[in-house]
Design an enzyme around this catalytic site. Structure first.
Site, PDB file in Angstrom:
ATOM      1  N   GLU A  80      -9.664  -3.488   7.987  1.00 20.54           N
ATOM      2  CA  GLU A  80      -8.219  -3.669   7.854  1.00 20.54           C
ATOM      3  C   GLU A  80      -7.758  -4.649   8.931  1.00 20.54           C
ATOM      4  O   GLU A  80      -8.241  -4.606  10.064  1.00 20.54           O
ATOM      5  CB  GLU A  80      -7.515  -2.318   8.059  1.00 20.54           C
ATOM      6  CG  GLU A  80      -6.010  -2.433   7.927  1.00 20.54           C
ATOM      7  CD  GLU A  80      -5.277  -1.121   8.252  1.00 20.54           C
ATOM      8  OE1 GLU A  80      -5.779  -0.350   9.074  1.00 20.54           O
ATOM      9  OE2 GLU A  80      -4.207  -0.907   7.676  1.00 20.54           O
ATOM     10  N   LYS A 179      -1.483  -0.605   0.534  1.00 18.30           N
ATOM     11  CA  LYS A 179      -1.579   0.606   1.376  1.00 18.30           C
ATOM     12  C   LYS A 179      -0.307   1.443   1.247  1.00 18.30           C
ATOM     13  O   LYS A 179       0.803   0.949   1.437  1.00 18.30           O
ATOM     14  CB  LYS A 179      -1.789   0.192   2.834  1.00 18.30           C
ATOM     15  CG  LYS A 179      -2.010   1.375   3.782  1.00 18.30           C
ATOM     16  CD  LYS A 179      -2.228   0.858   5.207  1.00 18.30           C
ATOM     17  CE  LYS A 179      -2.532   1.982   6.178  1.00 18.30           C
ATOM     18  NZ  LYS A 179      -2.648   1.462   7.565  1.00 18.30           N
ATOM     19  N   CYS A 212      -7.520   2.949   5.839  1.00 17.33           N
ATOM     20  CA  CYS A 212      -7.313   3.559   7.142  1.00 17.33           C
ATOM     21  C   CYS A 212      -6.466   4.835   7.128  1.00 17.33           C
ATOM     22  O   CYS A 212      -6.950   5.896   6.769  1.00 17.33           O
ATOM     23  CB  CYS A 212      -6.698   2.508   8.065  1.00 17.33           C
ATOM     24  SG  CYS A 212      -6.765   2.942   9.796  1.00 17.33           S
TER      25      CYS A 212
END
Ligand SMILES: *[C@@H]1O[C@H](CO)[C@@H](O)[C@H](O)[C@H]1NC(C)=O
Ligand SMILES: *[C@@H]1O[C@H](CO)[C@@H](O)[C@H](O)[C@H]1NC(C)=O
Length: 273
Positions: A80, A179, A212
């Site tokens: 990321e 995300k 993440c």
């Protein structure tokens, strides 16, 4: 299975073979490097400067992708923020963003670079995948214009998404994931309206993807792994790399560093990178 934290700023290429249920074993590579960061600034840099920095980071990734491919990896997962870093405001991130189309358009940026405007990062990543016949998972920024017809449209007339892209071994864009669970300091990005379950099929299995901090939420991480019974790749923040075959139970206590815990439900596996 070993779980090891790696030092920040080390260049790491981890290869591991995963057996995914009924699916053939495949080899994945997880790469981590010291990301070249932009200078802190309140004023957006010219687009050319942003491109220069991103290309330097992709140059580093390129070596790792080649090495992974030579060692027989089928897929390589990069971090990321691995292409432009994380020191941004909403405005200063803008020159680093590219419009990323929906993968249904069936696009190989390496062979059709102009089809969706000027998209040099997608072109390079696609060529990396194609030239090395390997799946490449990367994290870049997507921009989507909006206007007053959308009451949630930000005042600057665009959404900015923290985005994972996946290119198949022919360089085709096969997945795009915005995300969903942004980490608090990620002020440079917008939250997508809905969580998406983004998956992609490969000759070595079907995969899900998330990013993440997503790992702490049911939507979409736990859903992908538990309910969809998929192997999922998580693009990590640099410095939080773990063995891709780390096997933790979902009830593992969470440590002080949220990004560094990973989640897995056997028989499905999660490549927590
Ligand atoms: C940061 O600033 C220095 C000094 O002005 C400059 O030489 C360097 O190229 C800049 N780095 C980036 C990544 O823009
Ligand atoms: C902006 O609004 C117009 C209608 O006024 C619409 O046709 C157009 O598609 C909208 N653009 C975006 C990016 O939503």
């Amino acid at each position: 299975m070993s779980i090891s934290c790696v030092p920040k700023y080390a260049a790491i290429l981890a290869l591991s073979a995963l057996g995914v249920g009924a699916v053939d074993t495949f080899i994945d590579a997880v790469y981590e490097h010291a990301v070249k960061l932009p200078n802190r600034t309140e004023t957006p840099v010219p687009r050319e400067e942003a491109l220069l920095l991103m290309h330097k980071n992709i140059d580093v990734l390129e070596k790792a992708v080649k090495l992974a491919a030579r060692q027989g990896a089928h897929i390589v997962v990069t971090p990321e923020d691995g292409i432009y870093g994380w020191v941004f405001t909403r405005e200063t991130l803008y020159p680093y963003l590219e419009a990323i189309p929906e993968p249904g358009v069936n696009w190989i940026p390496c062979t059709e670079p102009q089809r969706f405007g000027y998209t040099p990062e997608q072109e390079r990543l696609s060529c990396l995948a194609k030239d090395n016949s390997i799946y490449v998972v990367a994290n870049i920024g997507d921009k989507k214009p909006c206007n007053a017809s959308d009451p949630q449209c930000p005042p600057d007339g665009r959404y900015q998404y923290n985005t994972d892209v996946v290119f198949d071994s022919e360089g085709r864009l096969v997945a795009r994931y915005h995300k969903y669970n942004l980490f608090a300091p990620e002020i440079q990005f917008d939250f997508p309206k809905d969580s998406e379950f983004v998956t992609f099929d490969t000759p070595f299995g079907k995969f899900g993807i998330f990013t993440c901090f997503d790992i702490f939420s049911r939507d979409p991480a736990v859903m992908l792994v538990e309910e969809f019974q998929l192997t999922a790749f998580s693009t990590p923040r640099p410095g939080t790399t773990r063995s891709p075959s780390s096997r933790l139970s979902p009830s593992t206590p969470r440590g002080p560093e949220p990004e560094s815990t990973c989640l897995l439900q056997i028989p499905t596996t999660l490549a927590c990178t």
